[in-house]
Design a protein around this motif. Structure first.
Motif, PDB file in Angstrom:
ATOM      1  N   UNK A   1      49.967 -36.432  79.883  1.00 37.45           N
ATOM      2  CA  UNK A   1      50.874 -35.591  80.630  1.00 37.45           C
ATOM      3  C   UNK A   1      50.259 -35.256  81.988  1.00 37.45           C
ATOM      4  N   UNK A   2      51.068 -35.285  83.022  1.00 38.91           N
ATOM      5  CA  UNK A   2      50.629 -35.024  84.378  1.00 38.91           C
ATOM      6  C   UNK A   2      50.416 -33.537  84.579  1.00 38.91           C
ATOM      7  N   UNK A   3      49.323 -33.167  85.256  1.00 31.44           N
ATOM      8  CA  UNK A   3      49.043 -31.763  85.535  1.00 31.44           C
ATOM      9  C   UNK A   3      49.001 -31.550  87.036  1.00 31.44           C
ATOM     10  N   UNK A   4      49.611 -30.476  87.459  1.00 30.05           N
ATOM     11  CA  UNK A   4      49.625 -30.104  88.873  1.00 30.05           C
ATOM     12  C   UNK A   4      48.329 -29.370  89.198  1.00 30.05           C
ATOM     13  N   UNK A   5      47.580 -29.882  90.155  1.00 31.83           N
ATOM     14  CA  UNK A   5      46.285 -29.292  90.513  1.00 31.83           C
ATOM     15  C   UNK A   5      46.436 -27.867  91.038  1.00 31.83           C
ATOM     16  N   UNK A   6      47.480 -27.612  91.782  1.00 30.44           N
ATOM     17  CA  UNK A   6      47.689 -26.279  92.352  1.00 30.44           C
ATOM     18  C   UNK A   6      47.987 -25.274  91.246  1.00 30.44           C
ATOM     19  N   UNK A   7      48.843 -25.654  90.318  1.00 25.09           N
ATOM     20  CA  UNK A   7      49.170 -24.762  89.198  1.00 25.09           C
ATOM     21  C   UNK A   7      47.928 -24.500  88.357  1.00 25.09           C
ATOM     22  N   UNK A   8      47.133 -25.526  88.108  1.00 24.80           N
ATOM     23  CA  UNK A   8      45.898 -25.360  87.345  1.00 24.80           C
ATOM     24  C   UNK A   8      44.941 -24.400  88.055  1.00 24.80           C
ATOM     25  N   UNK A   9      44.848 -24.507  89.368  1.00 26.08           N
ATOM     26  CA  UNK A   9      43.979 -23.613  90.132  1.00 26.08           C
ATOM     27  C   UNK A   9      44.470 -22.165  90.035  1.00 26.08           C
ATOM     28  N   UNK A  10      45.769 -21.980  90.120  1.00 26.20           N
ATOM     29  CA  UNK A  10      46.340 -20.632  89.994  1.00 26.20           C
ATOM     30  C   UNK A  10      46.033 -20.068  88.611  1.00 26.20           C
ATOM     31  N   UNK A  11      46.153 -20.873  87.573  1.00 26.89           N
ATOM     32  CA  UNK A  11      45.845 -20.419  86.218  1.00 26.89           C
ATOM     33  C   UNK A  11      44.376 -20.018  86.103  1.00 26.89           C
ATOM     34  N   UNK A  12      43.490 -20.769  86.729  1.00 28.71           N
ATOM     35  CA  UNK A  12      42.063 -20.445  86.690  1.00 28.71           C
ATOM     36  C   UNK A  12      41.781 -19.132  87.416  1.00 28.71           C
ATOM     37  N   UNK A  14      43.938 -16.668  87.929  1.00 27.08           N
ATOM     38  CA  UNK A  14      44.528 -15.593  87.124  1.00 27.08           C
ATOM     39  C   UNK A  14      43.638 -15.267  85.935  1.00 27.08           C
ATOM     40  N   UNK A  15      43.108 -16.274  85.284  1.00 26.98           N
ATOM     41  CA  UNK A  15      42.218 -16.068  84.142  1.00 26.98           C
ATOM     42  C   UNK A  15      40.954 -15.319  84.559  1.00 26.98           C
ATOM     43  N   UNK A  16      40.360 -15.708  85.683  1.00 31.60           N
ATOM     44  CA  UNK A  16      39.149 -15.034  86.166  1.00 31.60           C
ATOM     45  C   UNK A  16      39.433 -13.586  86.534  1.00 31.60           C
TER      46      UNK A  16
END
Length: 75
Positions: A1-12, A14-16
Motif C-alpha cells: 500500500x502506498x504511503x504519503x510521506x507528508x501524512x506520515x510526517x504529520x503523524x510522527x 502529532x505522536x511526539x
C-alpha cells in the motif's frame, strides 16, 4: 500500500507532541489554549446562531414563541 510521506510526517509530529504530555488530553488542551492566547490572533466562534431551523430536517429550534412565522420563512 502506498504511503504519503507528508501524512506520515504529520503523524510522527502529532505522536511526539502527545508523548511530550504523556498523552494527557487535559495538558495538551491547556497547552493549545496557551498557544492560542499567545498568538495574538483573533479567535472566532463558528457555532450555530440561535433561532434558525436546521437545514436538513426543517425542524424549528430555539425560536421562543415565534415558531409559526419561522416555519413560513424557512426554505
Amino acid at each position: 500500500m502506498w504511503k504519503d510521506e507528508i501524512v506520515e510526517e504529520i503523524h510522527q509530529i502529532r505522536e511526539a507532541y502527545a508523548k511530550s504530555f504523556n498523552y494527557d488530553l487535559d495538558a495538551i488542551f491547556e497547552d493549545l489554549r496557551k498557544k492560542e492566547s499567545e498568538s495574538g490572533r483573533e479567535v472566532v466562534s463558528l457555532s450555530r446562531k440561535r433561532g434558525l431551523t436546521t437545514r436538513w430536517s426543517g425542524r424549528v429550534r430555539d425560536l421562543g414563541g415565534d415558531a409559526e412565522s419561522a416555519k413560513r420563512r424557512s426554505p
